[in-house]
Scaffold this motif. Structure first.
Motif, mmCIF file in Angstrom:
data_model
loop_
_atom_site.group_PDB
_atom_site.id
_atom_site.type_symbol
_atom_site.label_atom_id
_atom_site.label_comp_id
_atom_site.label_asym_id
_atom_site.label_seq_id
_atom_site.Cartn_x
_atom_site.Cartn_y
_atom_site.Cartn_z
ATOM 1 N N ALA A 106 1.042 -12.694 9.372
ATOM 2 C CA ALA A 106 0.286 -11.465 9.108
ATOM 3 C C ALA A 106 0.985 -10.562 8.103
ATOM 4 C CB ALA A 106 0.044 -10.717 10.420
ATOM 5 N N SER A 107 2.278 -10.322 8.290
ATOM 6 C CA SER A 107 2.981 -9.407 7.389
ATOM 7 C C SER A 107 3.079 -9.975 5.978
ATOM 8 C CB SER A 107 4.380 -9.106 7.931
ATOM 9 O OG SER A 107 5.149 -10.294 8.009
ATOM 10 N N GLY A 108 3.276 -11.285 5.865
ATOM 11 C CA GLY A 108 3.409 -11.888 4.543
ATOM 12 C C GLY A 108 2.124 -11.802 3.738
ATOM 13 N N LEU A 109 0.999 -12.175 4.328
ATOM 14 C CA LEU A 109 -0.266 -12.092 3.597
ATOM 15 C C LEU A 109 -0.660 -10.640 3.339
ATOM 16 C CD1 LEU A 109 -2.583 -13.627 2.331
ATOM 17 C CD2 LEU A 109 -3.735 -13.631 4.551
ATOM 18 N N SER A 110 -0.358 -9.774 4.308
ATOM 19 C CA SER A 110 -0.649 -8.346 4.107
ATOM 20 C C SER A 110 0.144 -7.793 2.931
ATOM 21 C CB SER A 110 -0.317 -7.552 5.383
ATOM 22 O OG SER A 110 -1.143 -7.948 6.449
ATOM 23 N N TYR A 111 1.378 -8.271 2.789
ATOM 24 C CA TYR A 111 2.210 -7.821 1.671
ATOM 25 C C TYR A 111 1.569 -8.178 0.347
ATOM 26 C CZ TYR A 111 5.966 -7.895 -1.765
ATOM 27 O OH TYR A 111 6.717 -7.716 -2.910
ATOM 28 N N TRP A 112 1.101 -9.403 0.193
ATOM 29 C CA TRP A 112 0.508 -9.811 -1.080
ATOM 30 C C TRP A 112 -0.863 -9.154 -1.308
ATOM 31 C CZ3 TRP A 112 3.590 -11.207 -4.544
ATOM 32 C CH2 TRP A 112 4.718 -11.986 -4.260
ATOM 33 N N MET A 113 -1.576 -8.859 -0.243
ATOM 34 C CA MET A 113 -2.839 -8.115 -0.387
ATOM 35 C C MET A 113 -2.553 -6.702 -0.904
ATOM 36 S SD MET A 113 -4.750 -9.356 3.130
ATOM 37 C CE MET A 113 -6.102 -8.178 2.956
ATOM 38 N N TYR A 114 -1.497 -6.099 -0.372
ATOM 39 C CA TYR A 114 -1.123 -4.757 -0.813
ATOM 40 C C TYR A 114 -0.617 -4.769 -2.250
ATOM 41 C CZ TYR A 114 1.520 -0.391 -1.087
ATOM 42 O OH TYR A 114 2.016 0.830 -1.478
ATOM 43 N N GLN A 115 0.261 -5.718 -2.563
ATOM 44 C CA GLN A 115 0.792 -5.818 -3.910
ATOM 45 C C GLN A 115 -0.325 -6.108 -4.928
ATOM 46 O OE1 GLN A 115 4.058 -4.462 -3.346
ATOM 47 N NE2 GLN A 115 4.478 -5.847 -5.067
ATOM 48 N N GLY A 116 -1.244 -6.995 -4.543
ATOM 49 C CA GLY A 116 -2.320 -7.346 -5.458
ATOM 50 C C GLY A 116 -3.209 -6.163 -5.793
ATOM 51 N N GLU A 117 -3.527 -5.322 -4.796
ATOM 52 C CA GLU A 117 -4.407 -4.170 -5.057
ATOM 53 C C GLU A 117 -3.676 -3.066 -5.799
ATOM 54 O OE1 GLU A 117 -7.503 -1.223 -2.671
ATOM 55 O OE2 GLU A 117 -6.294 -2.678 -1.557
ATOM 56 N N LYS A 118 -2.401 -2.834 -5.445
ATOM 57 C CA LYS A 118 -1.674 -1.708 -6.037
ATOM 58 C C LYS A 118 -1.237 -1.971 -7.474
ATOM 59 C CE LYS A 118 2.123 1.484 -5.126
ATOM 60 N NZ LYS A 118 3.212 1.868 -4.186
ATOM 61 N N TYR A 119 -0.809 -3.190 -7.763
ATOM 62 C CA TYR A 119 -0.222 -3.462 -9.074
ATOM 63 C C TYR A 119 -1.072 -4.373 -9.963
ATOM 64 C CZ TYR A 119 3.936 -1.514 -6.844
ATOM 65 O OH TYR A 119 4.821 -0.692 -6.184
ATOM 66 N N HIS A 120 -2.062 -5.044 -9.385
ATOM 67 C CA HIS A 120 -2.836 -5.998 -10.186
ATOM 68 C C HIS A 120 -4.349 -5.793 -10.079
ATOM 69 C CE1 HIS A 120 0.906 -8.266 -10.805
ATOM 70 N NE2 HIS A 120 1.128 -8.125 -9.493
ATOM 71 N N ALA A 121 -4.759 -4.706 -9.441
ATOM 72 C CA ALA A 121 -6.191 -4.375 -9.306
ATOM 73 C C ALA A 121 -6.981 -5.506 -8.670
ATOM 74 C CB ALA A 121 -6.781 -4.007 -10.664
ATOM 75 N N ILE A 122 -6.364 -6.195 -7.724
ATOM 76 C CA ILE A 122 -7.049 -7.284 -7.011
ATOM 77 C C ILE A 122 -7.567 -6.731 -5.679
ATOM 78 C CG2 ILE A 122 -6.797 -9.548 -5.950
ATOM 79 C CD1 ILE A 122 -4.548 -10.123 -7.925
#
Length: 706
Positions: A522-538
């Motif tokens: 959970a924490s690992g996928l949540s991290y990439w979801m957060y990173q993707g939205e904050k820094y890559h507009a995903i």
């Protein structure tokens, strides 16, 4: 290689000293191992590197750089890139002591111990960042998809075939790939992580589907709980019941459950148009108006001056009559009716209510059309009225002033309004007791948010298609529908269009949407979801927009409800149909008046007395032991016939007095003719001689001669 074991090495800051945890590491015999140099040690993880028992103990050194192969391979001189945390000093500490200081301590992911970087003058940020990145490194996540496609979010498409919206045999065939917005979203996250993890899509188990027949999405969550899959792929609502089963990632969106209503179409029926006249006031206000007018009319009769009426009627004062006069039967009913009609309509008030008889004669002869009346929302004011009557009229006039002002201010808007009454809010639907079709998964959340609502939860297991089926079967009046799930489904939205249903903005609840996932991931996928939205507009919304543009998805109609589209414009013209109510009212009263007039004329031609209640005119004659104008029933010889009495008028005649003289009473055999009017200047005596003519059928206008 710098081992950090040099003179002057720190053992931590005051209040958060490094501790020796060698014995604890040595006690983990199930993870014992041999280091590369032959020392006894312990594995950092089940299949991780082997480190000595002294790892992290006693002093602030670069423990990872010294013992973790990922940090030492190649060394600094070799020019290899290694994680920044490798050169950060740290040590194990006593958490209780550090919590009383300003130093930060963390629980170890490898051992039942606590460590601190700040007590050694460094930061734990690099290590935390590295941990988050490594949680999914090399991991192949098995993602299960519910047996309920949600195009364009997630679906399968067979070559030479349209998008499949319903599960068929291909659902259990993993060789048929999934497509859609969620598939694009996951691919973008994998790309952002530089391929640290991968996602494989599969189907859910039939056993879980049987366990949760009302929701295929909850069945997928059951598979995650049972360990058959790592995560569920889809827009899963986070609910209390589901949180008891598995963990969720951070929310990727928020789904609104809104009120959906039948289209309140324009109604031009006779009933809808006529009811608009009553719309500015509630039913209770109309009842109040009728009650106030009725009470005022009755009190007006009671407060009328009996002495003036006796003079106008009998030519005598009350105390001059030989016998006490008893009220006529039915006279109060007729007087109350007259007063009700006068009080209930807009009064036409003459600018001057007191005109001398000579002035009235001059005006009538010279210019009978020169008298101008002004219509207003006022009430009649009689200069000769008693004090109780004046007080009554003062209160009634203020009531009328406020009432008419409020009514007129809102009438135009209601007359030009295009629709009848309808419910457009959740509160209105609950208050009206309407049945609300809803999704069963959100039962607890909806009932907590609206405990008084009359919900009908679908049991078909067909998601919102089942909710819509319940509406078609007449099980409910309105619906609680998810904006996210339904507005992404063109086929479902077109069904809403055909059924003429509209989405309002009135909210039941707002649910977070996330992926159910194994707690370790959970924490690992949540991290990439957060990173993707904050820094890559995903984000899911961004991918949805890209998909719509690419595939040109268009709905058959606009299902968004707008109250502004139904409300009338401030400049809207009033049409003939908007005036149905006053036209019908006018026609009804005109017809009633014509019927009464015909009845009156027929009765007078036959020489019959007409009823007191439907007579042509009335006067305030409350005394009738005997009628001085009815000689057939005369029992008082002292009461003179009208032609034998004289009425002294020492003061200027009130208009009301003139009217009462012209319309003294409704009798078929009476005729009042004013024979002699003497007009003198100064203080003169005015005499009015009245004669009876039994051959006359109707009252005639007074003949004034000077």
């Amino acid at each position: 290689m710098d081992t950090g074991n040099v003179s002057g090495v720190s053992n931590g800051n005051e209040g958060c000293r490094c501790t020796d945890e060698t014995n604890i590491l040595a006690s983990l015999t199930e993870r014992s191992c041999q280091t590369e140099d032959g020392q006894n040690g312990v594995m950092l993880a089940a299949k991780g590197p082997c480190v000595p028992f002294s790892y992290g103990s006693s002093s602030c050194v670069k423990h990872d750089y010294m013992h973790d192969p990922k940090c030492s391979l190649g060394g600094i001189n070799g020019g290899s890139n290694y994680p920044v945390h490798c050169i950060r000093p740290w040590c194990y500490v006593d958490a209780t002591s550090c919590m009383q200081s300003s130093e930060r301590a963390f629980h170890s992911a490898f051992f039942p111990l606590y460590y601190s970087y700040t007590t050694c003058g460094s930061s734990a940020d690099d290590w935390i960042y590295y941990q988050q990145q490594q949680t999914l490194v090399g991991k192949n996540i098995i993602a299960g998809v519910a047996p309920q496609y949600l195009p364009p979010l997630i679906f399968k498409a067979i070559p030479s075939s349209d998008i499949l919206a319903v599960q068929e045999d291909e659902y259990y065939n993993n060789s048929v790939p999934y497509e859609g917005v969620l598939n694009d979203y996951m691919d973008a996250l994998v790309h952002t992580s530089n391929g640290n993890f991968n996602v494989t899509y599969t189907f859910g188990s039939k056993a879980s589907r049987l366990l949760h027949p009302t929701s295929p999405w909850t069945a997928v969550i059951q598979d995650v709980k049972d360990g058959l899959i790592d995560m569920g792929l889809g827009p899963f609502w986070i609910t209390g019941e589901r949180l008891k089963m598995v963990s969720f990632t951070v929310p990727m969106a928020y789904d609104r459950q809104v009120l959906v209503i039948p289209n309140p179409a324009t109604k031009d029926t006779l009933i809808s148009q006529t009811s608009k006249v009553l719309a500015p006031f509630a039913v209770g206000v109309w009842v109040l108006i009728v009650a106030v007018i009725t009470l005022t009319a009755l009190l007006s009769v009671w407060f009328s001056d009996r002495t003036l009426m006796a003079m106008a009627r009998m030519g005598k004062k009350i105390h001059q009559l030989k016998r006490p006069k008893r009220p006529k039967k039915g006279v109060y009913a007729r007087l109350a009716l007259d007063e009700f009609l006068k009080k209930g309509m807009v009064k036409c008030v003459c600018p001057s209510s007191t005109i001398s008889l000579d002035a009235w004669v001059d005006i009538s002869i010279v210019s009978p059309f020169s008298i101008k009346f002004f219509c207003s929302a006022g009430v009649e004011q009689d200069d000769g009225a008693s004090l109780p009557h004046r007080l009554l009229m003062f209160g009634f006039s203020f009531f009328i002033l406020i009432l008419v002002s409020a009514y007129v201010a809102n009438l135009a808007a209601f007359l030009t309004r295009n629709t009848s009454e309808f419910v457009s809010t959740v509160e209105g639907a609950v208050q009206a007791g309407l049945k609300i079709c809803s999704h069963p998964t959100l039962r607890t959340e909806l009932e907590i948010a609206q405990p008084d609502a009359n919900f009908v939860f679908s049991q078909s297991g067909s998601e919102f298609y089942g909710v819509l089926d319940d509406y078609d079967k007449g099980k409910c009046d309105v619906l609680a529908i998810s904006e996210m799930d339904t507005k992404n489904d063109i086929e479902l939205m077109n069904m809403f269009c055909k059924k003429d249903l509209l989405f309002t903005k009135s909210l039941f609840i707002e649910n977070p949407v996330a992926f159910p996932i194994n707690s370790e991931l959970a924490s690992g996928l949540s991290y990439w979801m957060y990173q993707g939205e904050k820094y890559h507009a995903i984000s899911l919304a961004a991918k949805q927009e890209e998909y719509d543009i690419k595939h040109r998805r268009i709905f058959d109609c606009d299902v968004n409800f707008s109250l502004e589209d139904l409300e009338s414009s401030d400049l809207a013209q009033i049409q003939v149909q908007n005036l149905f109510a006053p036209i019908i009212l006018f026609a009804a009263f005109t017809g009633a008046a014509i019927v009464l007039q015909i009845f009156y004329q027929r009765a007078t031609k036959k020489g019959k007395r007409h009823s007191l209640l439907i007579g042509r005119s009335s006067s305030l004659n409350l005394f009738s032991e005997q009628d001085p104008f009815n000689h057939e029933n005369s029992e008082d010889d002292d009461v003179p016939c009208p032609q034998e009495r004289e009425s002294p008028l020492a003061e200027p005649v009130q208009l009301e007095s003139v009217v009462s003289l012209n319309n003294v009473h409704d009798r078929t055999e009476d005729e009042i003719v004013m024979k002699n009017v003497s007009l003198l200047t100064g203080s003169f005596e005015k005499r009015v001689n009245v004669t009876c003519d039994t051959d006359s059928d109707l009252f005639r206008d007074a003949e004034l001669q000077s």
